[in-house]
Motif scaffolding. Structure first.
Motif, mmCIF file in Angstrom:
data_model
loop_
_atom_site.group_PDB
_atom_site.id
_atom_site.type_symbol
_atom_site.label_atom_id
_atom_site.label_comp_id
_atom_site.label_asym_id
_atom_site.label_seq_id
_atom_site.Cartn_x
_atom_site.Cartn_y
_atom_site.Cartn_z
ATOM 1 N N SER A 8 0.839 -1.187 0.000
ATOM 2 C CA SER A 8 0.000 0.000 0.000
ATOM 3 C C SER A 8 0.876 1.240 0.000
ATOM 4 N N LYS A 9 0.473 2.255 -0.760
ATOM 5 C CA LYS A 9 1.224 3.508 -0.855
ATOM 6 C C LYS A 9 0.251 4.672 -0.790
ATOM 7 N N LEU A 17 -3.075 3.738 -2.850
ATOM 8 C CA LEU A 17 -2.954 2.759 -3.924
ATOM 9 C C LEU A 17 -2.600 1.439 -3.262
ATOM 10 N N ASN A 18 -3.392 0.395 -3.514
ATOM 11 C CA ASN A 18 -3.219 -0.904 -2.882
ATOM 12 C C ASN A 18 -2.921 -1.961 -3.934
ATOM 13 N N ALA A 19 -2.000 -2.855 -3.618
ATOM 14 C CA ALA A 19 -1.680 -3.964 -4.505
ATOM 15 C C ALA A 19 -1.683 -5.240 -3.684
ATOM 16 N N GLY A 20 -2.205 -6.298 -4.271
ATOM 17 C CA GLY A 20 -2.260 -7.583 -3.585
ATOM 18 C C GLY A 20 -2.432 -8.713 -4.574
ATOM 19 N N LEU A 24 -4.591 -4.437 -8.483
ATOM 20 C CA LEU A 24 -4.485 -3.073 -7.962
ATOM 21 C C LEU A 24 -5.852 -2.491 -7.660
ATOM 22 N N SER A 25 -5.904 -1.617 -6.660
ATOM 23 C CA SER A 25 -7.120 -0.867 -6.372
ATOM 24 C C SER A 25 -6.727 0.455 -5.728
ATOM 25 N N VAL A 26 -7.663 1.381 -5.741
ATOM 26 C CA VAL A 26 -7.489 2.677 -5.095
ATOM 27 C C VAL A 26 -8.571 2.799 -4.036
ATOM 28 N N VAL A 35 -13.826 3.504 1.134
ATOM 29 C CA VAL A 35 -14.431 2.880 -0.042
ATOM 30 C C VAL A 35 -13.328 2.594 -1.048
ATOM 31 N N SER A 36 -13.319 1.380 -1.585
ATOM 32 C CA SER A 36 -12.313 0.947 -2.541
ATOM 33 C C SER A 36 -12.887 0.936 -3.949
#
Length: 56
Positions: A8-9, A17-20, A24-26, A35-36
């Protein structure tokens, strides 16, 4: 035990900004709610207690 990856950044005030594993999602924070872009919502009810669900 399976491995997991999560990153996450912070991009600005209340935006991350999330990565997993699933991509990716914001996410954007609105007071006690987050809320994503994937349709997930998380609401802080009390300290250490939250509710998570899907919008769509």
């Amino acid at each position: 035990m399976p491995f997991s990856f999560r990153w996450s950044k912070a991009l600005g005030k209340g935006v991350r900004l999330n990565a997993g594993r699933s991509g990716l999602s914001v996410s954007k924070r609105f007071g006690r709610a987050t809320v994503s872009s994937t349709g997930r919502v998380s609401v802080r009810l009390l300290k250490g207690l939250s509710w998570r669900g899907k919008l769509w």
